[in-house]
Design a protein around this motif. Structure first.
Motif, mmCIF file in Angstrom:
data_model
loop_
_atom_site.group_PDB
_atom_site.id
_atom_site.type_symbol
_atom_site.label_atom_id
_atom_site.label_comp_id
_atom_site.label_asym_id
_atom_site.label_seq_id
_atom_site.Cartn_x
_atom_site.Cartn_y
_atom_site.Cartn_z
ATOM 1 N N LEU A 114 0.833 -1.206 0.000
ATOM 2 C CA LEU A 114 0.000 0.000 0.000
ATOM 3 C C LEU A 114 0.869 1.258 0.000
ATOM 4 N N ILE A 126 -7.170 10.483 -1.912
ATOM 5 C CA ILE A 126 -7.534 9.153 -1.434
ATOM 6 C C ILE A 126 -8.682 9.261 -0.436
ATOM 7 N N LEU A 130 -12.360 7.605 -0.826
ATOM 8 C CA LEU A 130 -12.991 6.756 0.185
ATOM 9 C C LEU A 130 -14.361 7.288 0.558
ATOM 10 N N MET B 1 -2.610 3.865 11.807
ATOM 11 C CA MET B 1 -2.169 3.191 10.579
ATOM 12 C C MET B 1 -1.934 4.217 9.469
ATOM 13 N N LYS B 2 -0.864 4.001 8.739
ATOM 14 C CA LYS B 2 -0.423 5.003 7.770
ATOM 15 C C LYS B 2 -1.371 5.160 6.579
ATOM 16 N N ASN B 3 -1.650 4.044 5.931
ATOM 17 C CA ASN B 3 -2.481 4.116 4.733
ATOM 18 C C ASN B 3 -3.909 3.666 5.001
ATOM 19 N N ASP B 5 -6.807 5.060 4.931
ATOM 20 C CA ASP B 5 -7.837 5.388 3.939
ATOM 21 C C ASP B 5 -7.716 4.504 2.701
ATOM 22 N N LEU B 6 -6.498 4.344 2.241
ATOM 23 C CA LEU B 6 -6.284 3.514 1.055
ATOM 24 C C LEU B 6 -6.691 2.070 1.345
ATOM 25 N N TYR B 7 -6.323 1.617 2.528
ATOM 26 C CA TYR B 7 -6.687 0.264 2.959
ATOM 27 C C TYR B 7 -8.203 0.091 2.931
ATOM 28 N N ARG B 8 -8.881 1.014 3.520
ATOM 29 C CA ARG B 8 -10.344 0.934 3.546
ATOM 30 C C ARG B 8 -10.913 1.038 2.137
ATOM 31 N N LEU B 9 -10.313 1.895 1.337
ATOM 32 C CA LEU B 9 -10.805 2.080 -0.033
ATOM 33 C C LEU B 9 -10.743 0.781 -0.830
ATOM 34 N N VAL B 10 -9.601 0.107 -0.789
ATOM 35 C CA VAL B 10 -9.486 -1.110 -1.594
ATOM 36 C C VAL B 10 -10.418 -2.198 -1.057
ATOM 37 N N TRP B 11 -10.597 -2.233 0.247
ATOM 38 C CA TRP B 11 -11.481 -3.260 0.802
ATOM 39 C C TRP B 11 -12.954 -2.889 0.668
ATOM 40 N N MET B 12 -13.238 -1.688 0.264
ATOM 41 C CA MET B 12 -14.620 -1.324 -0.052
ATOM 42 C C MET B 12 -15.017 -1.824 -1.437
#
Lengths: 148, 148
Positions: A114, A126, A130, B1-3, B5-12
């Motif tokens: 990531l 980003i 989201l 956690m650093k990313n 938003d990105l983490y949540r975005l991809v898992w959305m």
DNA sequence: TCATATTTGACATTATACTTGTCGTTTTGA
DNA sequence: TCAAAACGACAAGTATAATGTCAAATATGA
């Protein structure tokens, strides 16, 4: 077309999901984990010990199938059962030390990915993405629910 | 956690896809179309007549399964075969008048839903969301490809 | 042109990721 | 206390594909 961007956005959900799953799968090579076992471990890591029905609720998957997933993690020694004070028949599923090590390692590698992905991206954008995706998903769920 | 938003975005991506598919499915009630037949008609509507292998490429699905999807649309009379000057064995699949009517009607209803969904949203933010999702998907595909 | 490789439709098999249904037991809650 | 709900276990079914194979048609390149 009026909502061309929104149209493209919602139809990107499948490619994004497939690409994401492909990455997760690639990260699981060389480990004894499967994608569905990883999903169980990930939730236990975040929320602590849970029963199978609780896991099912969080995964939004039927409990019967989650039971299968969980049983695999039990068999492989990534999780173990612990007495559940609230329910004698439904034990808590808990990470073993090994399970915790494995999921931590995998998540940290995923986080590194990531990092590389977010490198060229604006954090603000980003965050916006989201926000939009959350809102759209919410409205879609509503609309689908109405239709039924 | 650093990313985060990105983490949540991809898992959305999965919930968004599921919600989208549920809406599409709901819109197909009362019609004789299935989701996969709709996918074929949609592409033919946009790109004009195509052979099965061409459709498969655009759908990013193996041609053998696309053949099944197409055969269903042929059987139901939403499409028909036309001589292919470039290939005698592989006819072009074309929308029939009825097929065109049906897919136009469905798409226009879907567009109406998109109108309602985009109502509370900023077009700029939707554009940003699309841009981010496209970029992330692209990088994910690369990363997954490297891993193999 | 001729041989070989590729493409294509058709069909069969396998795989994956679930849902649905059922049973017997346990637990819960009015 | 007792009916309804939750739970684990197991079986079967469904949807959406991928994969394998064959024979005919087509494309390629020597």
């Amino acid at each position: 077309m009026k909502n061309a961007d929104l149209y493209r956005l919602v139809w990107m959900s499948r490619p994004l999901m497939q690409a994401t799953e492909a990455c997760v799968e690639a990260g699981l090579r060389e480990t004894e984990l499967t994608v569905r076992m990883r999903a169980v471990l990930e939730i236990l890591r975040e929320h602590g010990d849970l029963t199978v029905p609780d896991l099912a609720q969080r995964l939004e998957i039927k409990r019967q199938y989650v039971q299968v997933m969980v049983n695999e993690t039990l068999t492989s020694g990534f999780t173990e059962q612990r007495a559940n004070p609230r329910h004698k028949r439904s034990p808590l599923v808990a990470l073993t030390a090994r399970g915790r090590d494995v999921i931590e390692e995998i998540i940290s590698r995923e986080m590194a990915l990531l990092d590389r992905i977010s490198a060229g991206l604006d954090p603000e954008e980003i965050a916006t993405a989201l926000k939009v995706v959350l809102a759209v998903t919410d409205k879609m769920k509503q609309a689908a629910g109405d239709g039924k």
